[in-house]
Design an enzyme around this catalytic site. Structure first.
Site, PDB file in Angstrom:
ATOM      1  N   HIS A  80       0.841  -1.204   0.000  1.00 29.00           N
ATOM      2  CA  HIS A  80       0.000   0.000   0.000  1.00 29.00           C
ATOM      3  C   HIS A  80       0.870   1.244   0.000  1.00 29.00           C
ATOM      4  CE1 HIS A  80       0.524  -1.483   4.129  1.00 29.00           C
ATOM      5  NE2 HIS A  80       0.597  -0.221   4.505  1.00 29.00           N
TER       6      HIS A  80
HETATM    7  P1  AMP Z   1       1.555   0.657   7.398  1.00 30.28           P
HETATM    8  O1  AMP Z   1       1.213  -0.799   7.254  1.00 30.28           O
HETATM    9  O2  AMP Z   1       2.383   0.968   8.585  1.00 30.28           O
HETATM   10  O3  AMP Z   1       2.161   1.208   6.134  1.00 30.28           O
HETATM   11  O4  AMP Z   1       0.213   1.456   7.589  1.00 30.28           O
HETATM   12  C1  AMP Z   1      -1.039   0.853   7.525  1.00 30.28           C
HETATM   13  C2  AMP Z   1      -2.096   1.933   7.450  1.00 30.28           C
HETATM   14  O5  AMP Z   1      -3.351   1.274   7.323  1.00 30.28           O
HETATM   15  C3  AMP Z   1      -2.171   2.814   8.683  1.00 30.28           C
HETATM   16  O6  AMP Z   1      -2.114   4.175   8.269  1.00 30.28           O
HETATM   17  C4  AMP Z   1      -3.511   2.462   9.336  1.00 30.28           C
HETATM   18  O7  AMP Z   1      -4.145   3.588   9.885  1.00 30.28           O
HETATM   19  C5  AMP Z   1      -4.300   1.906   8.163  1.00 30.28           C
HETATM   20  N1  AMP Z   1      -5.263   0.852   8.489  1.00 30.28           N
HETATM   21  C6  AMP Z   1      -5.124  -0.105   9.435  1.00 30.28           C
HETATM   22  N2  AMP Z   1      -6.145  -0.978   9.356  1.00 30.28           N
HETATM   23  C7  AMP Z   1      -6.927  -0.566   8.331  1.00 30.28           C
HETATM   24  C8  AMP Z   1      -8.113  -1.063   7.743  1.00 30.28           C
HETATM   25  N3  AMP Z   1      -8.699  -2.179   8.192  1.00 30.28           N
HETATM   26  N4  AMP Z   1      -8.638  -0.382   6.699  1.00 30.28           N
HETATM   27  C9  AMP Z   1      -8.044   0.748   6.244  1.00 30.28           C
HETATM   28  N5  AMP Z   1      -6.933   1.263   6.751  1.00 30.28           N
HETATM   29  C10 AMP Z   1      -6.365   0.613   7.780  1.00 30.28           C
END
Ligand code: AMP
Ligand code: ZN
Length: 218
Positions: free
Chosen positions: A134
Site C-alpha cells: 500500500h
Molecule cells: P503501514 O502498514 O504501517 O504502512 O500502515 C497501515 C495503514 O493502514 C495505517 O495508516 C492504518 O491507519 C491503516 N489501516 C489499518 N487498518 C486498516 C483497515 N482495516 N482499513 C483501512 N486502513 C487501515
C-alpha cells in the site's frame, strides 16, 4: 487514462464500519514472522479495499481507500489489485504498476486537498504493519485525532517513510527493494521533531500543539 474518482472527501470524515479490533499501527507480525491467518487484523486492508464506503477511486489495476485511522486531514492508501504482500515481493515487472499507483495517488490527494493549500507526500513505510502493498498519500498537516503515538509520528516524518520515487528508482536500479539499510527500528526511536522547523518536542501533546501553528504556512 485514469479511472473514475468515486468519492473525494476529507479522510477524517470517514465513517468506517466496525471490524475486528487491532492496533492503529503496530509492530508487524507479517513482515518477518509467519504469514498472518485469515481474519487477522494485519489483513484488514483486503477487506477495506472491497468496501465501497472507503473506496475513493478504482480502476482495473488499483483501488484507493480512505485510511481507516488517518494520520492527517487527507490520508489515502493506494492498493494494487494484484496480490503483492510487501515491498520485498516487488520485481522489475511491477515497475509500471508502481508508476501507476503513484500517478493515481497524486491525482486523488491533489483533488481532495483542493484549495486548502496543504502539501502532501506519497510513500511506503519501510516496515509496514499491514499486509498487502500500500502506498500512502498523506497531507503534511498531521492534524488528526488518530495520530497518537511516537511510532505514528516517526513512521511518517523520518526516513522510515520511503518516497514512492525512491522505491521505483531502487527497483529500477537493483531489481528489488530492500529497506533494511535504513535501520527502521532505530528511526522509530528518534526524538519527536517537528517536520517543518525541526524543533524537538518532549511529548506528543506538545508536538501536536506545535505543528498546528505551521498549517497554512507550510
Ligand atoms: P503501514 O502498514 O504501517 O504502512 O500502515 C497501515 C495503514 O493502514 C495505517 O495508516 C492504518 O491507519 C491503516 N489501516 C489499518 N487498518 C486498516 C483497515 N482495516 N482499513 C483501512 N486502513 C487501515
Ligand atoms: Zn515546527
Amino acid at each position: 487514462m485514469l479511472g473514475t474518482v468515486v468519492v473525494l472527501q476529507r479522510a477524517r470524515m470517514a465513517s468506517p464500519r466496525k471490524t475486528t479490533k487491532r492496533p492503529t499501527t503496530g509492530p508487524s507480525s507479517t513482515s518477518s514472522g509467519p504469514p498472518a491467518k485469515k481474519g487477522h487484523w494485519s489483513l484488514g486492508l483486503l477487506d477495506t479495499m472491497k468496501d465501497p464506503s472507503f473506496q475513493v477511486y478504482t480502476d482495473d489495476r488499483v483501488v484507493v481507500i480512505k485510511d481507516k485511522y488517518p494520520k492527517a486531514r487527507f490520508h489515502y492508501l493506494v492498493l494494487p489489485r494484484e496480490q503483492i504482500a510487501k515491498l520485498k515481493a516487488l520485481k522489475p515487472c511491477h515497475l509500471d504498476l508502481l508508476r501507476h499507483m503513484e500517478e493515481v495517488g497524486d491525482k486523488v490527494i491533489k483533488e481532495a486537498i483542493g484549495e486548502e493549500g496543504l502539501t502532501y507526500r506519497l510513500g511506503y513505510h519501510a516496515v509496514p504493519s499491514m499486509s498487502h502493498l500500500h502506498l500512502h498519500a498523506i497531507s503534511q498537516d498531521f492534524d488528526s485525532p488518530t495520530l497518537k503515538t511516537k511510532k505514528h509520528w516517526n513512521t511518517f516524518t523520518t526516513a522510515y517513510f520511503v518516497e514512492s520515487k525512491e522505491v521505483i528508482d531502487q527497483l529500477e536500479m537493483d531489481g528489488k527493494v530492500d529497506t533494511s539499510s535504513k535501520n527502521p527500528d532505530a528511526l522509530l526511536k528518534l526524538p519527536l521533531r517537528c517536520h517543518v522547523c525541526k524543533l524537538e518536542l518532549g511529548n506528543i501533546p506538545k508536538l501536536k500543539a506545535h505543528i498546528v501553528t505551521h498549517i497554512k504556512k507550510s
